[in-house]
Design a protein around this motif. Structure first.
Motif, short mmCIF file in Angstrom:
data_model
loop_
_atom_site.label_atom_id
_atom_site.label_comp_id
_atom_site.label_asym_id
_atom_site.label_seq_id
_atom_site.Cartn_x
_atom_site.Cartn_y
_atom_site.Cartn_z
N THR A 1 -10.85 9.69 18.33
CA THR A 1 -9.22 9.87 17.79
C THR A 1 -9.19 11.00 16.75
O THR A 1 -8.26 11.89 17.05
CB THR A 1 -8.66 8.74 17.74
N GLU B 1 -4.04 7.73 22.29
CA GLU B 1 -4.59 6.48 22.69
C GLU B 1 -3.44 5.43 23.22
O GLU B 1 -3.85 4.66 24.09
CB GLU B 1 -5.30 5.83 21.14
N ASP C 1 -7.21 10.50 25.27
CA ASP C 1 -7.88 9.70 24.38
C ASP C 1 -8.02 8.40 25.27
O ASP C 1 -6.81 7.85 25.30
CB ASP C 1 -7.19 9.64 23.14
N GLU C 2 -8.98 7.94 25.34
CA GLU C 2 -9.27 6.63 26.03
C GLU C 2 -8.41 6.30 27.18
O GLU C 2 -7.72 5.42 27.08
CB GLU C 2 -9.27 5.47 25.18
MG MG Z 1 -9.77 6.18 18.90
#
Ligand code: MG
Ligand code: ADP
Lengths: 260, 314
Positions: B41, B81, B157-158
């Motif tokens: 991140t 995220e 992000d993810e």
């Molecule tokens: Mg992260």
């Protein structure tokens, strides 16, 4: 400018999609209405008693001035209600972005911090204007049934708007410091209250400091507006205070961004 | 398209990433793979100009993050995220807002928003309030937001975290289709995700890049040390003697199976010696129950690299 407008429109949507907005408007209107009724009835009663007295004792009736005895204290009252209600308007302006994580969207979009801050500030100010509309209707009744001067009414609203803008800028700043709306509301109220009562401390301090404290007191600058006097010095004071609030918000956003 | 040079970022005393460097070519889908707290991140937040690095440099879509952050921001789509959503707005309203702050010109606003809605598969919920959507749909709204204005670079992000298996498959397919038109960096701690969606992997652990290559090459690099699993029942000394005959065996782990008293060996070998090994074992009179070769999956490599890293730090 378009991006500032986009922020502004979004904030207006948040206001009017939320039940809190309607509760705030309703509370403000009810309070403003109650005070209006109380002032009006005591004014009418005083005038009525005087009329009776003048007939009984065959003395000429006193002159009752609506502007001085009703409208002026009423504006003072609206300012006081604003002190309590505006923190509820500004509390979520920035803290909500932090809580939702949408700051990450704002900061990674090609939009400047000043566009974000000004868009939010103007939205808060607009909401305040909407809140004041019912009070305009109350006062319009005076014009229907009586014959007050228009000047002091207009200047009173100008004063309210300037005072409100200072409170909103301060509240926005506090809201930028926390992601908790309740803390933002309490902090915003605390700051506004401090600026309101700071003049009281003047009586306990030396003449030099007293001057400064009196100058800083937001309500001292309001008197003239309520009486129909528009003094550029007072306008400058409120604009300066608003500018300081906006500037601090700007700085706080930049700092948060560097730390996060 | 993206060049990252010696990025380092401290949070106070804590070093989140240390000297991270990698490149992403145009049209590539790059996986940033690492366990939690590896610094994925942080790396992405620096590339999106959310925050500056403590030191180091990066170029995104041809612009430097220090010198021209606004130009970088104009050319990226970022899915953080936690998707940055306003729960009280409708999907359409939200996307309209994002398009405006991204500077999509008025005459293209409508078409941009509707194409993002379509690409993210949101047509059926476009008029719904975001707060009422399921997690999977919220993630798609986040993705649609990143697609607005056709960014050169997408940073995700993810993107599949917290979704159910069917949603994961759909989102992965969506991301895979994005490559080619867009340069994509996606972070994940899930290995199969990288194998399925990415052309190249950067493995990051404790803030440092520990390997970068294509998923196939990474697997091949560890092929040099293949594993053979062997299940036997017999005299230990004999077995040891037989295994000792093979210099190709670089290491062995022994495990006594509780059920039947058999012994399992996990052998690391430099070449495929299954054939010779089987013959030698049988000829020595030891009972052979199982013999198979096990290729390393990316998962093993990941564990291998990250554990090695931990040892080096310790
Ligand atoms: Mg992260
Ligand atoms: N805002 C922050 N303040 C302090 N430490 C942080 C902050 N954000 C991340 N970290 C730390 O930096 C390291 C890397 O975090 P992060 O980049 O979020 O990793 P990942 O995304 O790979 O899980 C972690 O050890 C984390 O605790």
């Amino acid at each position: 400018m378009k991006k500032l407008l986009a922020i502004y429109q979004k904030e207006m949507k948040h206001f009017f999609y939320s039940p809190i907005a309607y509760i705030v408007i309703a509370a403000f209107t009810v309070l403003a209405g109650i005070f209006f009724y109380l002032y009006l009835s005591s004014f009418v009663e005083a005038a009525f008693m005087d009329m009776i007295r003048s007939q009984q004792f065959r003395t000429p009736p006193q002159k009752f001035n609506v502007n001085l005895q009703l409208i002026r204290p009423y504006f003072w009252n609206l300012a006081l209600i604003s002190l309590f209600v505006l923190p509820l308007v500004t509390m979520r302006l920035y803290s909500e972005e932090k809580k939702l994580g949408t700051v990450e969207l704002l900061y990674t979009s090609p939009i400047s911090v000043s566009q974000i801050v000004l868009g939010k500030f103007l939205a808060g100010l607009t909401f305040y204007l909407v809140m004041l509309i019912p009070t305009v209707i109350f006062q319009a009744l005076l014009f229907v049934y009586g014959d007050p001067e228009l000047g002091p009414v207009l200047s009173g609203y100008l004063g309210l708007l300037l005072l409100g803008s200072a409170f909103i800028a301060g509240g926005l700043f506090i809201s930028s410091l926390t992601e908790n709306q309740i803390i933002a509301a309490i902090g915003g109220f605390g700051l506004s209250l401090l600026l309101w009562v700071i003049g009281w401390a003047a009586s306990f301090s030396g003449p030099g400091l007293a001057k400064v404290l009196n100058y800083l007191s937001v309500i001292n600058h309001f008197e003239d507006f309520a009486q129909g006097v528009i003094d550029s010095q007072h306008i400058a004071f409120y604009l300066l205070l608003s500018a300081v609030g906006i500037y601090l918000t700007f700085k706080s956003l930049e700092a948060i961004r560097w730390r996060a | 398209m993206i060049e990252v040079k010696n990025l380092t970022r401290y949070y106070g005393e804590k070093c989140a990433i240390n000297n991270v460097s990698f490149r992403v070519e145009k049209g590539e889908v790059l996986g940033l793979l690492g366990p939690n707290a590896a610094g994925k991140t942080t790396t992405m937040r620096i590339l999106t100009c959310y925050m500056p690095p403590t030191s180091g440099d990066a170029w995104v879509a041809g612009y430097n993050i220090w010198e021209a952050p606004m130009e970088v921001k104009k050319r990226i789509g970022y899915l953080p995220e936690n998707p940055p959503l306003y729960h009280d707005l409708r999907v359409e309203e939200y996307l309209n807002f994002v398009a405006k702050i991204k500077g999509v010109p008025g005459n293209r606003l409508k078409s941009q928003v509707s194409s993002a809605i379509e690409r993210a598969g949101l047509t059926s919920v476009a008029r719904q309030v975001i707060g009422s959507l399921s997690k999977g749909y919220k993630q798609r709204v986040g993705l649609a937001q990143a697609l607005l204005n056709d960014p050169d670079v997408l940073i995700l992000d993810e993107p599949t975290v917290g979704l159910d298996p069917r949603q994961i498959i759909e989102i992965r397919q969506l991301i895979k289709n994005l490559g080619g038109d867009h340069t994509v960096i996606l972070s994940t701690h899930i290995l199969p995700e990288v194998e399925m969606t990415c052309q190249r992997v950067v493995i990051i652990n404790e803030g440092q890049v520990v390997a970068q290559d294509t998923p196939e090459n990474l697997t091949r690099r560890l092929r040099g040390t293949e594993r053979i699993l062997l299940e036997l029942d017999g005299d230990t000394r004999t077995v040891e003697e037989v295994l000792g005959r093979f210099p190709q065996i670089t290491s062995r782990e022994v495990e006594k199976l509780s059920g039947n008293g058999h012994v399992r060996y996990a052998l690391e070998v430099t070449e495929d010696i299954r054939n010779q090994l089987a013959r030698a074992v049988v000829e020595s009179g030891v009972n052979l129950y199982e013999l198979r070769s096990e290729a390393y999956s990316l998962e093993d490599i990941f564990l291998h690299l990250t554990t090695k890293e931990e040892e080096a730090v310790a």
